[in-house]
Design a protein around this motif. Structure first.
Motif, mmCIF file in Angstrom:
data_model
loop_
_atom_site.group_PDB
_atom_site.id
_atom_site.type_symbol
_atom_site.label_atom_id
_atom_site.label_comp_id
_atom_site.label_asym_id
_atom_site.label_seq_id
_atom_site.Cartn_x
_atom_site.Cartn_y
_atom_site.Cartn_z
ATOM 1 N N GLN A 24 1.203 -2.710 4.693
ATOM 2 C CA GLN A 24 -0.220 -2.382 4.538
ATOM 3 C C GLN A 24 -0.504 -0.890 4.659
ATOM 4 O O GLN A 24 -1.527 -0.406 4.178
ATOM 5 C CB GLN A 24 -1.028 -3.149 5.579
ATOM 6 C CG GLN A 24 -0.866 -4.667 5.455
ATOM 7 C CD GLN A 24 -1.480 -5.402 6.639
ATOM 8 O OE1 GLN A 24 -2.194 -4.820 7.455
ATOM 9 N NE2 GLN A 24 -1.190 -6.687 6.738
ATOM 10 N N THR A 32 0.822 -1.211 0.000
ATOM 11 C CA THR A 32 0.000 0.000 0.000
ATOM 12 C C THR A 32 0.852 1.255 0.000
ATOM 13 O O THR A 32 0.541 2.237 -0.671
ATOM 14 C CB THR A 32 -0.927 0.001 1.223
ATOM 15 O OG1 THR A 32 -1.693 -1.214 1.219
ATOM 16 C CG2 THR A 32 -1.870 1.197 1.189
ATOM 17 N N GLU A 33 1.941 1.226 0.748
ATOM 18 C CA GLU A 33 2.821 2.392 0.827
ATOM 19 C C GLU A 33 4.254 1.994 0.517
ATOM 20 O O GLU A 33 4.826 1.149 1.208
ATOM 21 C CB GLU A 33 2.749 3.046 2.220
ATOM 22 C CG GLU A 33 1.443 3.790 2.480
ATOM 23 C CD GLU A 33 1.520 4.614 3.758
ATOM 24 O OE1 GLU A 33 2.602 4.658 4.367
ATOM 25 O OE2 GLU A 33 0.501 5.209 4.130
#
Length: 426
Positions: free
Chosen positions: A329, A232-233
């Motif tokens: 996440q 996600t990042e």
């Protein structure tokens, strides 16, 4: 009265001795070996005393690298002079001890099988993910310490491993705040590696034992598992997993403002790990703990300086392990509620205040982090300027020094050749 005054004969003999240089010379020659011997004895005594004091200082600095109090200039040895030296134990650990034990266990009381440490800040919202992580590490003989930043610990006892972990509770505190206060080098010195991880990391493709084997064989003092490309990042390309490598130390990227190539010698092109999942060797953690600023709790800016703690060339001692990778996440829960059944989202961090105005905790945390980043940079620059004995041992600096030396040497050689040519023409 007559007996108190010297006789005329004694005065004459005294004057005669003073006027006779041969007699005085003989006396002085007799005294020289004695004086030389005395000087030699004094020198040996002075050397032994100085050497003993130096050895004592080295022992104190090794056993007590951090003085227990700074309110006075009294040395540590003076504070402990009431104890016999053999009873002093200046270090500790995080190993749980039973209230009682059998005779066989008592004989092994000084032994420890857990030689690595996993430390994580955790909140109840990430309980299931933390459960997956801990289940990976405990079978690999890791000591586990959990920092409960949401103040909620009682709801963790239903996990089968919970009683084997150490739990520390402090409301709304960060990973770096906990680490500075509870992971002092004298406390964690028995552990070969310290994993200081966030709670939102997927470990489906990660094995701690395989990871450590790679880190040791590659000689990495500071490392992190690579991030799955679909995480996600992802903030820096160097942390992204390479499918063709077991590990990598640098990234090659010509896009954007940051150009990374073979000539790049610093973060984020090489010598870099990110703050979400760093792994430190014992020596690297000793240095890193001192780098952590006590009042700057978000740790922004530290990732760019961690390479200075790599115990050598950061372009070689810092790396990313690709074969054992994780999924980031990117779930931000710090600053939100510790109760998952509440309607307010920890991700947004928005709560009502006095019925009308809204307060965005995530925005405030980012503002605080930005201020801390600026403050950290200012402190670093000021420290470098004030410490005249500090030498920047980064590889780029060494290359500049060696280049200057090569340039000077080539200039000297060139001048010598020119001189020889001029002499031959003559």
């Amino acid at each position: 009265m007559e007996h108190d005054l010297p006789s005329i004969k004694s005065w004459k003999s005294l004057v005669k001795r003073r006027n006779n240089p041969q007699e005085g010379g003989k006396s002085s020659w007799k005294m020289k070996p004695v004086m030389a011997l005395m000087c030699t004895v004094l020198l040996i005594f002075w050397y032994k005393t100085t050497d003993f004091q130096y050895q004592q200082t080295q022992i104190e600095e090794t056993d007590y690298p951090f003085e227990m109090a700074k309110e006075s200039d009294e040395p540590v040895s003076e504070k402990l002079k009431g104890l016999p030296f053999g009873i002093i134990q200046p270090k500790s650990d995080l190993e749980l001890k039973p209230l009682w034990s059998s005779t066989s266990l008592r004989s092994k009381a000084g032994e420890s099988t857990n030689r690595n440490l996993l430390a994580m800040p955790v909140g109840l919202k990430q309980k299931n993910n933390v459960d997956d992580v801990v289940k990976k590490f405990l079978p690999a003989n890791f000591t586990v310490i959990l920092f409960h930043y949401d103040g909620n610990m009682d709801q963790w006892w239903d996990l089968e491993w919970s009683s084997k972990a150490i739990h520390i509770v402090a409301h709304n505190q960060t990973k770096w705040w906990f680490a500075k206060r509870f992971l002092h080098p004298d406390i964690v010195s028995i552990y070969d590696y310290v994993f200081l991880w966030d709670e939102d990391l997927g470990v489906e493709n990660f094995n701690p034992q395989k990871y450590l084997r790679i880190v040791k064989s590659a000689g990495l003092e500071i490392s992190q598992p690579a991030l799955h490309p679909n995480s996600t990042e992802v903030h820096h390309r160097i942390t992204v997993r390479s499918r063709t490598n077991i590990f990598h130390r640098r990234v090659y990227d010509s896009r954007g403002n940051m150009k990374c190539s073979n000539t790049s010698e610093g973060p984020p092109c090489t010598g870099f790990v990110e703050g979400m999942a760093p792994v430190f060797s014992r020596s690297a953690w000793f240095c890193t703990w001192n780098l952590i600023q006590n009042d700057l709790v978000h740790g922004w800016g530290m990732d760019m300086k961690l390479g200075y703690c790599a115990q050598g060339d950061r372009s070689k001692k810092v790396g990313i392990v690709d074969s054992e990778y994780i999924f980031h996440q990117g779930i931000q829960t710090l600053g939100g509620s510790g109760h998952p059944d509440k309607k307010n989202s920890a991700r947004s961090g928005i709560t009502r205040r006095r019925g009308s105005a809204t307060f965005d905790s995530r925005t405030e945390i980012r503002r605080q982090s930005t201020w801390e980043l600026r403050t950290f940079k200012e402190r670093w620059n000021r420290a470098v300027e004030e410490d005249k004995n500090w030498v920047d041992r980064s590889s780029s600096t060494r290359n500049r020094i060696s280049s200057n030396r090569r340039f000077k040497r080539s200039g000297v050689i060139s001048s010598l050749l020119q001189r020889q040519a001029a002499e031959s023409r003559k």
